[in-house]
Scaffold this motif. Structure first.
Motif, PDB file in Angstrom:
ATOM      1  N   THR A 102       0.846  -1.193   0.000  1.00  0.00           N
ATOM      2  CA  THR A 102       0.000   0.000   0.000  1.00  0.00           C
ATOM      3  C   THR A 102       0.883   1.245   0.000  1.00  0.00           C
ATOM      4  O   THR A 102       1.825   1.343   0.790  1.00  0.00           O
ATOM      5  CB  THR A 102      -0.923   0.002   1.230  1.00  0.00           C
ATOM      6  N   THR A 103       0.554   2.192  -0.887  1.00  0.00           N
ATOM      7  CA  THR A 103       1.360   3.403  -1.043  1.00  0.00           C
ATOM      8  C   THR A 103       0.522   4.640  -0.776  1.00  0.00           C
ATOM      9  O   THR A 103      -0.534   4.831  -1.378  1.00  0.00           O
ATOM     10  CB  THR A 103       1.959   3.492  -2.459  1.00  0.00           C
ATOM     11  N   SER A 110       6.218   9.964  -1.014  1.00  0.00           N
ATOM     12  CA  SER A 110       5.341   8.806  -0.814  1.00  0.00           C
ATOM     13  C   SER A 110       5.984   7.859   0.186  1.00  0.00           C
ATOM     14  O   SER A 110       7.150   8.008   0.571  1.00  0.00           O
ATOM     15  CB  SER A 110       5.104   8.089  -2.142  1.00  0.00           C
ATOM     16  N   ARG A 111       5.203   6.876   0.563  1.00  0.00           N
ATOM     17  CA  ARG A 111       5.715   5.804   1.422  1.00  0.00           C
ATOM     18  C   ARG A 111       4.920   4.541   1.129  1.00  0.00           C
ATOM     19  O   ARG A 111       3.696   4.596   0.973  1.00  0.00           O
ATOM     20  CB  ARG A 111       5.588   6.172   2.900  1.00  0.00           C
ATOM     21  N   THR A 112       5.628   3.416   1.049  1.00  0.00           N
ATOM     22  CA  THR A 112       4.999   2.141   0.730  1.00  0.00           C
ATOM     23  C   THR A 112       5.257   1.143   1.844  1.00  0.00           C
ATOM     24  O   THR A 112       6.405   0.987   2.292  1.00  0.00           O
ATOM     25  CB  THR A 112       5.545   1.579  -0.596  1.00  0.00           C
ATOM     26  N   LEU A 113       4.195   0.479   2.290  1.00  0.00           N
ATOM     27  CA  LEU A 113       4.299  -0.523   3.341  1.00  0.00           C
ATOM     28  C   LEU A 113       3.441  -1.726   2.990  1.00  0.00           C
ATOM     29  O   LEU A 113       2.471  -1.619   2.219  1.00  0.00           O
ATOM     30  CB  LEU A 113       3.839   0.038   4.689  1.00  0.00           C
ATOM     31  N   GLU A 114       3.770  -2.864   3.572  1.00  0.00           N
ATOM     32  CA  GLU A 114       2.921  -4.050   3.478  1.00  0.00           C
ATOM     33  C   GLU A 114       1.879  -3.961   4.595  1.00  0.00           C
ATOM     34  O   GLU A 114       2.235  -3.900   5.774  1.00  0.00           O
ATOM     35  CB  GLU A 114       3.756  -5.323   3.631  1.00  0.00           C
ATOM     36  N   ILE A 115       0.604  -3.946   4.207  1.00  0.00           N
ATOM     37  CA  ILE A 115      -0.484  -3.810   5.172  1.00  0.00           C
ATOM     38  C   ILE A 115      -1.293  -5.097   5.216  1.00  0.00           C
ATOM     39  O   ILE A 115      -1.603  -5.687   4.183  1.00  0.00           O
ATOM     40  CB  ILE A 115      -1.399  -2.621   4.816  1.00  0.00           C
ATOM     41  N   GLN A 116      -1.629  -5.526   6.419  1.00  0.00           N
ATOM     42  CA  GLN A 116      -2.459  -6.717   6.584  1.00  0.00           C
ATOM     43  C   GLN A 116      -3.930  -6.293   6.603  1.00  0.00           C
ATOM     44  O   GLN A 116      -4.370  -5.545   7.471  1.00  0.00           O
ATOM     45  CB  GLN A 116      -2.128  -7.442   7.883  1.00  0.00           C
ATOM     46  N   TYR A 117      -4.682  -6.765   5.590  1.00  0.00           N
ATOM     47  CA  TYR A 117      -6.103  -6.438   5.484  1.00  0.00           C
ATOM     48  C   TYR A 117      -6.944  -7.642   5.888  1.00  0.00           C
ATOM     49  O   TYR A 117      -6.684  -8.773   5.450  1.00  0.00           O
ATOM     50  CB  TYR A 117      -6.465  -6.050   4.050  1.00  0.00           C
ATOM     51  N   LEU A 118      -7.961  -7.381   6.692  1.00  0.00           N
ATOM     52  CA  LEU A 118      -8.986  -8.387   6.947  1.00  0.00           C
ATOM     53  C   LEU A 118     -10.049  -8.238   5.866  1.00  0.00           C
ATOM     54  O   LEU A 118     -10.495  -7.121   5.577  1.00  0.00           O
ATOM     55  CB  LEU A 118      -9.607  -8.194   8.328  1.00  0.00           C
ATOM     56  N   VAL A 119     -10.461  -9.345   5.273  1.00  0.00           N
ATOM     57  CA  VAL A 119     -11.403  -9.313   4.153  1.00  0.00           C
ATOM     58  C   VAL A 119     -12.787  -9.709   4.663  1.00  0.00           C
ATOM     59  O   VAL A 119     -12.952 -10.794   5.247  1.00  0.00           O
ATOM     60  CB  VAL A 119     -10.948 -10.257   3.025  1.00  0.00           C
TER      61      VAL A 119
END
Length: 312
Positions: A102-103, A110-119
């Motif tokens: 996610t950016t 900018s900044r980009t990270l790996e985000i944990q999403y609950l679906v």
């Protein structure tokens, strides 16, 4: 609500700049200060609109309708137990969770990270809800008074994203849109032949064939087949059939900023089918000398599998 443990980085650097708000930060046209803060951000390849910034949420939520329109497969969902409890007490089960790149902002701010999403599979006027886990990871501060959010970029600059008041208006008749989809994930219909096709084998190898339209007359068809078979060696059936292409002819370069420190992604394990396919495709490119092996002590990026038009 039960939630898998998150490994998102927490701010510890005391040298990071402070974040503050002033009247100049308010850019909204409509003076309705009660609007929610809805922004657009890049999630993996597509730019996603209708992202609600919600500091009151204890989880980052990706709705299943958005998940499907991003052409993500249910196979990538990791199992997760628990329920989402609504304001009126209704409960929605978690379909699973997924880590997505996610950016915030536009390069270089900018900044980009790996985000944990609950679906979750339920109706929503939003594509995504970003709660405290991602806001804390981005060092982001939301100001409902100024209708904006501020965060620290990859080089520790304070960047402002203003909420989109038009997108904040709820329309129950329309699904929230995705925009600027990457061509690899945009499965639009392609031009198709008007007549039926017949498979034509060009050599004794079952992998070397083509298709010809049935509209051709017998004499035309015979001439075309003969021509193709005489020149079958001109076709590149595999990467190994065209080794050693001079980089001056064609060469792919990554558009990266050498002054920016690389960010190591959280390593993911491919499933058996994807792992085998990845090794086969890599070996083809190595055999054709399109790529070469380099060994680094730090893991940088995961393999991304993209389906071809034939579904493979």
């Amino acid at each position: 609500m039960a939630m898998a443990e998150s490994s998102m980085p927490q701010p510890t650097n005391k040298d990071k700049p402070g974040i503050s708000f002033s009247p100049e930060d308010y850019k909204a046209v409509d003076r309705n200060l009660d609007d929610p803060i809805v922004i657009m951000a890049q999630v993996e390849e597509p730019l996603v609109k209708k992202i609600l910034m919600d500091p009151g949420s204890s989880a980052d939520v990706l709705f299943y309708s958005t998940f499907q329109r991003m052409n993500l497969s249910d196979k990538v969902l990791q199992p997760s137990s628990g329920e989402l409890v609504g304001f009126s007490g209704e409960r929605v089960s978690i379909r699973g969770y997924i880590w997505l790149r996610t950016t915030f902002g536009d390069y270089p701010n900018s900044r980009t990270l790996e985000i944990q999403y609950l679906v979750f599979d339920c109706k929503s006027p939003y594509n995504i809800i970003l709660g405290r886990p991602s806001l804390n990871a981005f060092n982001a501060i939301v100001s409902t008074v100024h209708l904006c959010v501020k965060f620290l970029s990859q080089d520790n600059k304070v960047v402002t994203i203003h909420g989109d008041q038009k997108e904040a208006v709820y329309n129950s008749e329309q699904l929230p849109p995705l925009v600027d989809l990457d061509p690899r994930t945009n499965h639009q219909e392609r031009p198709m032949p008007l007549d039926d096709l017949t498979k034509v084998q060009l050599t004794n190898s079952e992998n070397k064939y083509t298709y010809l339209g049935n509209v051709l007359r017998d004499t035309e068809r015979a001439q075309m087949v003969e021509l193709l078979r005489q020149n079958v060696d001109l076709f590149a059936w595999t990467p190994a059939d065209m080794p050693g292409i001079d980089p001056n002819v064609i060469c792919h370069n990554l558009a990266i900023n050498p002054s920016i420190r690389p960010i190591a992604q959280k390593k993911r394990h491919l499933g058996t089918d994807k792992r085998i396919t990845s090794l086969e495709e890599t070996q083809k490119l190595l055999t054709a000398r399109f790529i070469k092996e380099l060994r680094y002590s730090t893991w940088l990026a995961n393999v991304v599998m993209v389906k071809k038009n034939n579904g493979k």
